[in-house]
Design a protein around this motif. Sequence first.
Motif, short mmCIF file in Angstrom:
data_model
loop_
_atom_site.label_atom_id
_atom_site.label_comp_id
_atom_site.label_asym_id
_atom_site.label_seq_id
_atom_site.Cartn_x
_atom_site.Cartn_y
_atom_site.Cartn_z
N ARG A 1 18.10 1.72 -6.27
CA ARG A 1 18.27 1.78 -4.82
C ARG A 1 16.93 1.61 -4.10
O ARG A 1 16.81 0.93 -3.10
N ARG A 2 15.88 2.24 -4.62
CA ARG A 2 14.55 2.17 -4.00
C ARG A 2 13.99 0.74 -4.07
O ARG A 2 13.43 0.24 -3.11
N ILE A 3 14.18 0.08 -5.21
CA ILE A 3 13.72 -1.29 -5.35
C ILE A 3 14.46 -2.19 -4.37
O ILE A 3 13.86 -3.02 -3.69
N ALA A 4 15.79 -2.02 -4.28
CA ALA A 4 16.58 -2.82 -3.35
C ALA A 4 16.13 -2.58 -1.91
O ALA A 4 16.03 -3.51 -1.11
N GLN A 5 15.81 -1.33 -1.58
CA GLN A 5 15.35 -0.99 -0.25
C GLN A 5 14.01 -1.65 0.06
O GLN A 5 13.81 -2.21 1.13
N LEU A 6 13.09 -1.64 -0.90
CA LEU A 6 11.79 -2.25 -0.70
C LEU A 6 11.89 -3.78 -0.58
O LEU A 6 11.21 -4.39 0.23
N VAL A 7 12.74 -4.37 -1.40
CA VAL A 7 12.92 -5.83 -1.35
C VAL A 7 13.50 -6.25 -0.02
O VAL A 7 13.13 -7.28 0.53
N SER A 8 14.42 -5.46 0.53
CA SER A 8 15.04 -5.84 1.80
C SER A 8 14.15 -5.52 3.00
O SER A 8 14.53 -5.79 4.13
N SER B 1 0.86 -1.18 0.00
CA SER B 1 0.00 0.00 0.00
C SER B 1 0.90 1.23 0.00
O SER B 1 1.98 1.22 0.53
N GLY B 2 0.44 2.24 -0.60
CA GLY B 2 1.23 3.46 -0.68
C GLY B 2 1.50 3.82 -2.12
O GLY B 2 1.22 3.07 -3.04
N ILE B 3 2.08 4.96 -2.29
CA ILE B 3 2.35 5.47 -3.63
C ILE B 3 3.85 5.64 -3.78
O ILE B 3 4.52 6.17 -2.90
N ILE B 4 4.36 5.19 -4.89
CA ILE B 4 5.77 5.38 -5.20
C ILE B 4 5.84 6.22 -6.46
O ILE B 4 5.28 5.85 -7.49
N GLN B 5 6.50 7.34 -6.34
CA GLN B 5 6.68 8.23 -7.48
C GLN B 5 7.98 7.85 -8.19
O GLN B 5 9.05 7.99 -7.63
N ILE B 6 7.88 7.37 -9.43
CA ILE B 6 9.09 6.98 -10.14
C ILE B 6 9.36 7.84 -11.37
O ILE B 6 10.41 7.72 -11.98
#
Length: 138
Positions: free
Chosen positions: A127-134, A112-117
């Motif tokens: 970096r953001r994808i790696a952060q979310l995966v971890s 849930s939430g919004i990610i502005q890409i």
Amino acid sequence: MNRPLTDDQIRERVDLLCELVAEGQTLRQIAAQMGLSVGTLLGHVSEQPYSNQYARAREAASDLFEADIITEAEAVTPENAAAARVKIDALKWVAGKRAPKKYGERIQQEHSGIIQIQDMTDDELDRRIAQLVSGGEG
């Protein structure tokens, strides 16, 4: 001192191990039957090409457990319902461990939430994808 096993001897051991695993026997049962340690058996199947053969044997065993579950469920009576539930749950658990993709619990993850890409560079996005995966937060 024992001589090292030949490739043919290892292949014969692995073939027997996989046959017995596919029939639903446990590693402890097989090790006792073959007069070997569980560690020795696992050592034989820890690397290619035997690890794939062993994985297929475990999946085949889970199919047998599926049949056992159905047979057990069909034989339930009011008198044995509690014992049958325990047996069925144990068989389901083992089948799920041996073939998790086929019989394991399905886990769904929701975001849930919004990610502005739109305004992110490729490096920032990576970096953001790696952060979310971890499991990191925004």
